[in-house]
Structures are given as C-alpha cells and as structure tokens.
Design an enzyme around this catalytic site. Structure first.
Site, PDB file in Angstrom:
ATOM      1  N   ASP A   1      -6.813   2.355  -8.661  1.00 55.79           N
ATOM      2  CA  ASP A   1      -7.106   3.714  -9.128  1.00 55.79           C
ATOM      3  C   ASP A   1      -7.238   3.688 -10.648  1.00 55.79           C
ATOM      4  O   ASP A   1      -6.318   3.249 -11.340  1.00 55.79           O
ATOM      5  CB  ASP A   1      -5.967   4.636  -8.703  1.00 55.79           C
ATOM      6  CG  ASP A   1      -6.281   6.114  -8.933  1.00 55.79           C
ATOM      7  OD1 ASP A   1      -7.064   6.431  -9.856  1.00 55.79           O
ATOM      8  OD2 ASP A   1      -5.736   6.953  -8.191  1.00 55.79           O
TER       9      ASP A   1
ATOM     10  N   GLU B   1       0.852  -1.190   0.000  1.00 53.18           N
ATOM     11  CA  GLU B   1       0.000   0.000   0.000  1.00 53.18           C
ATOM     12  C   GLU B   1       0.887   1.239   0.000  1.00 53.18           C
ATOM     13  O   GLU B   1       1.855   1.326   0.754  1.00 53.18           O
ATOM     14  CB  GLU B   1      -0.919   0.010   1.222  1.00 53.18           C
ATOM     15  CG  GLU B   1      -1.744   1.264   1.400  1.00 53.18           C
ATOM     16  CD  GLU B   1      -2.568   1.627   0.170  1.00 53.18           C
ATOM     17  OE1 GLU B   1      -2.514   2.803  -0.249  1.00 53.18           O
ATOM     18  OE2 GLU B   1      -3.255   0.737  -0.372  1.00 53.18           O
TER      19      GLU B   1
ATOM     20  N   THR C   1     -13.456  -7.587  -1.241  1.00 59.90           N
ATOM     21  CA  THR C   1     -12.772  -6.454  -0.632  1.00 59.90           C
ATOM     22  C   THR C   1     -13.819  -5.506  -0.058  1.00 59.90           C
ATOM     23  O   THR C   1     -15.025  -5.666  -0.284  1.00 59.90           O
ATOM     24  CB  THR C   1     -11.929  -5.688  -1.662  1.00 59.90           C
ATOM     25  OG1 THR C   1     -12.796  -4.923  -2.506  1.00 59.90           O
ATOM     26  CG2 THR C   1     -11.107  -6.650  -2.521  1.00 59.90           C
ATOM     27  N   GLU C   2     -13.357  -4.474   0.671  1.00 62.04           N
ATOM     28  CA  GLU C   2     -14.289  -3.467   1.183  1.00 62.04           C
ATOM     29  C   GLU C   2     -15.050  -2.794   0.043  1.00 62.04           C
ATOM     30  O   GLU C   2     -16.268  -2.630   0.085  1.00 62.04           O
ATOM     31  CB  GLU C   2     -13.544  -2.388   1.995  1.00 62.04           C
ATOM     32  CG  GLU C   2     -12.944  -2.892   3.286  1.00 62.04           C
ATOM     33  CD  GLU C   2     -11.462  -3.191   3.135  1.00 62.04           C
ATOM     34  OE1 GLU C   2     -11.019  -3.519   1.998  1.00 62.04           O
ATOM     35  OE2 GLU C   2     -10.744  -3.119   4.156  1.00 62.04           O
ATOM     36  N   TYR C   3     -14.311  -2.414  -1.005  1.00 60.75           N
ATOM     37  CA  TYR C   3     -14.935  -1.736  -2.140  1.00 60.75           C
ATOM     38  C   TYR C   3     -15.894  -2.666  -2.877  1.00 60.75           C
ATOM     39  O   TYR C   3     -16.961  -2.241  -3.323  1.00 60.75           O
ATOM     40  CB  TYR C   3     -13.870  -1.232  -3.113  1.00 60.75           C
ATOM     41  CG  TYR C   3     -13.185   0.041  -2.677  1.00 60.75           C
ATOM     42  CD1 TYR C   3     -13.909   1.186  -2.383  1.00 60.75           C
ATOM     43  CD2 TYR C   3     -11.801   0.105  -2.572  1.00 60.75           C
ATOM     44  CE1 TYR C   3     -13.290   2.357  -1.991  1.00 60.75           C
ATOM     45  CE2 TYR C   3     -11.164   1.275  -2.182  1.00 60.75           C
ATOM     46  CZ  TYR C   3     -11.912   2.399  -1.897  1.00 60.75           C
ATOM     47  OH  TYR C   3     -11.289   3.550  -1.509  1.00 60.75           O
TER      48      TYR C   3
ATOM     49  N   ASP D   1     -14.915  -2.380 -10.478  1.00 60.64           N
ATOM     50  CA  ASP D   1     -16.293  -2.093 -10.879  1.00 60.64           C
ATOM     51  C   ASP D   1     -16.304  -1.065 -12.001  1.00 60.64           C
ATOM     52  O   ASP D   1     -17.368  -0.706 -12.514  1.00 60.64           O
ATOM     53  CB  ASP D   1     -17.113  -1.575  -9.697  1.00 60.64           C
ATOM     54  CG  ASP D   1     -16.719  -0.160  -9.316  1.00 60.64           C
ATOM     55  OD1 ASP D   1     -15.497   0.116  -9.229  1.00 60.64           O
ATOM     56  OD2 ASP D   1     -17.616   0.679  -9.094  1.00 60.64           O
TER      57      ASP D   1
ATOM     58  N   ASP E   1       5.584   2.588  -3.328  1.00 59.29           N
ATOM     59  CA  ASP E   1       4.960   2.858  -4.615  1.00 59.29           C
ATOM     60  C   ASP E   1       5.085   1.609  -5.487  1.00 59.29           C
ATOM     61  O   ASP E   1       6.179   1.033  -5.615  1.00 59.29           O
ATOM     62  CB  ASP E   1       5.657   4.038  -5.286  1.00 59.29           C
ATOM     63  CG  ASP E   1       4.906   4.563  -6.499  1.00 59.29           C
ATOM     64  OD1 ASP E   1       4.438   3.731  -7.318  1.00 59.29           O
ATOM     65  OD2 ASP E   1       4.785   5.786  -6.648  1.00 59.29           O
TER      66      ASP E   1
END
Length: 212
Positions: A117, A68, A192-194, A153, A95
């Site tokens: 992202d 992360e 995942t959370e998302y 998504d 990174d």
C-alpha cells in the site's frame, strides 16, 4: 479493499491447519512449525498468496511464512493451499506493525515486500512498509547477512523507498525502475498477481534489494 468482509473468513482461518493462530507464541521457535529446519523467508502483505506459494513450490529447501492483515484476502490463499498443500509454508493474519513481537532477533533470513500500500498522503508516510520506522522493525528480526526485496509499480513510492534505505541505516544493494528489462535482477523473478496485471498494462516494475 473489496475482499475484507467475506462472511466466514475469520472462522475459516481459525480452523485452518495452514494458519498460525497465536503467532507471538512461536517467537524464536518458528522452525518447530515445519517438517525441516531450513532458512526462513517471510512475505509481508502477501495478498492472495500467489508469489509466496510459487516460491515455496520452487524452493522446497526454504521455509516460508506469508503475512496478510485482511482475513478475507488471506482466505483466498488458504483456499489455494487446500487444493495444493505445501509443507514449507505457513500463514499469519496480523498487522505488520507487530512484526517484532512475532519473530525473534536474527530469526528471519529474507523479507519480501510486494506491491505494498503506497499510503500516498505525506502524513501517512510512517505506515509505508518501506519507511524508516518499518526498517527499524525489520532490523530486529532479520539476520545480519539477510536481505529485503521490494517490488512496486508506484514510482513515487519507489523514490521514497530509495531515500529511506540510507536514512534507516541500511545499504542499497541493487535497484531498477524496469525490472522486466533488467537481465540481472529479473533472472528467476517470480511474479505476483499485481505484477502480472500492471506489467500487462505497460507499467514498468521497480525493484530494490537492501541489507544492513
């Protein structure tokens, strides 16, 4: 990202036994960080760590490394680990562009990319974790029979990713634009959370699996 600037996050990471401070020093020797020599899976852009921690709990015969970039996001995962320690998982704050400086050739068995992202502007395409530039980095660390799994998504990002796989010289093994209604690819799926958030809203989840 609203969690980037939590006071004390960087200090907490430096003091945590679960986070590797100088990951480039472990290149080629990641198994030394774990109790057992086992297949190594990594998640790039792990967020708060729900997916990789659930995977580590479900698969104690696999070693996991969560990567992360943002310290204040990684802090949330570290806090979870303090409550429920797992011996087969470590974290790195770095990174993703430097991934080949941290892992050696053929050191990684599987790569997970979850809800990365999208970098929607065309001029930022090379920053997307499924761009051909990043596939070239993965090519340096992934075992020859290894796989990459990607979930999102974002339909535009998924279309881009499907196009980048062959352009990068990789092979598309499987794909779906509605994971939760795909009996084959959804088997054993860990959310995942998302993923939970977006699917609750009715957004279909896309997934692809690629190899070389």
């Amino acid at each position: 990202m609203r969690l980037r600037n939590i006071p004390g996050a960087e200090e907490a990471i430096l003091n945590s036994e679960y986070c590797i401070k100088n990951p480039e020093e472990q290149k080629g020797h990641w198994q030394d960080c774990f109790d057992k020599v086992q297949p190594l899976h990594i998640e790039i852009g792990m967020g708060k760590g729900r997916f990789i921690m659930d995977m580590a709990a479900l698969h104690p015969d696999i070693n996991y490394i969560g990567i992360e970039r943002y310290s204040s996001v990684l802090l949330r995962a570290l806090q979870k680990m303090e409550l429920n320690p797992l011996p087969n998982i470590k974290f790195i704050c770095m990174d993703a562009a430097d991934i080949a400086e941290v892992f050696a050739k053929d050191e990684v068995d599987r790569i997970y990319l979850n809800f990365s992202d999208p970098w929607p502007k065309d001029r930022h395409a090379k920053r997307r974790l499924t761009s051909r530039q990043f596939f070239a980095r993965y090519d340096q660390i992934l075992k020859k029979d290894g796989h990459l799994e990607f979930k999102t998504d974002n339909q535009d990002l998924f279309t881009f990713s499907l196009e980048e796989v062959p352009e990068a010289g990789w092979k598309l093994d499987a794909s779906t634009r509605d994971l939760h209604h795909d009996a084959v690819l959804n088997e054993g799926n860990v959310m995942t959370e998302y993923e939970e958030k977006f699917s609750f809203k009715g957004n279909p989840i896309c997934k692809l699996i690629a190899s070389r």
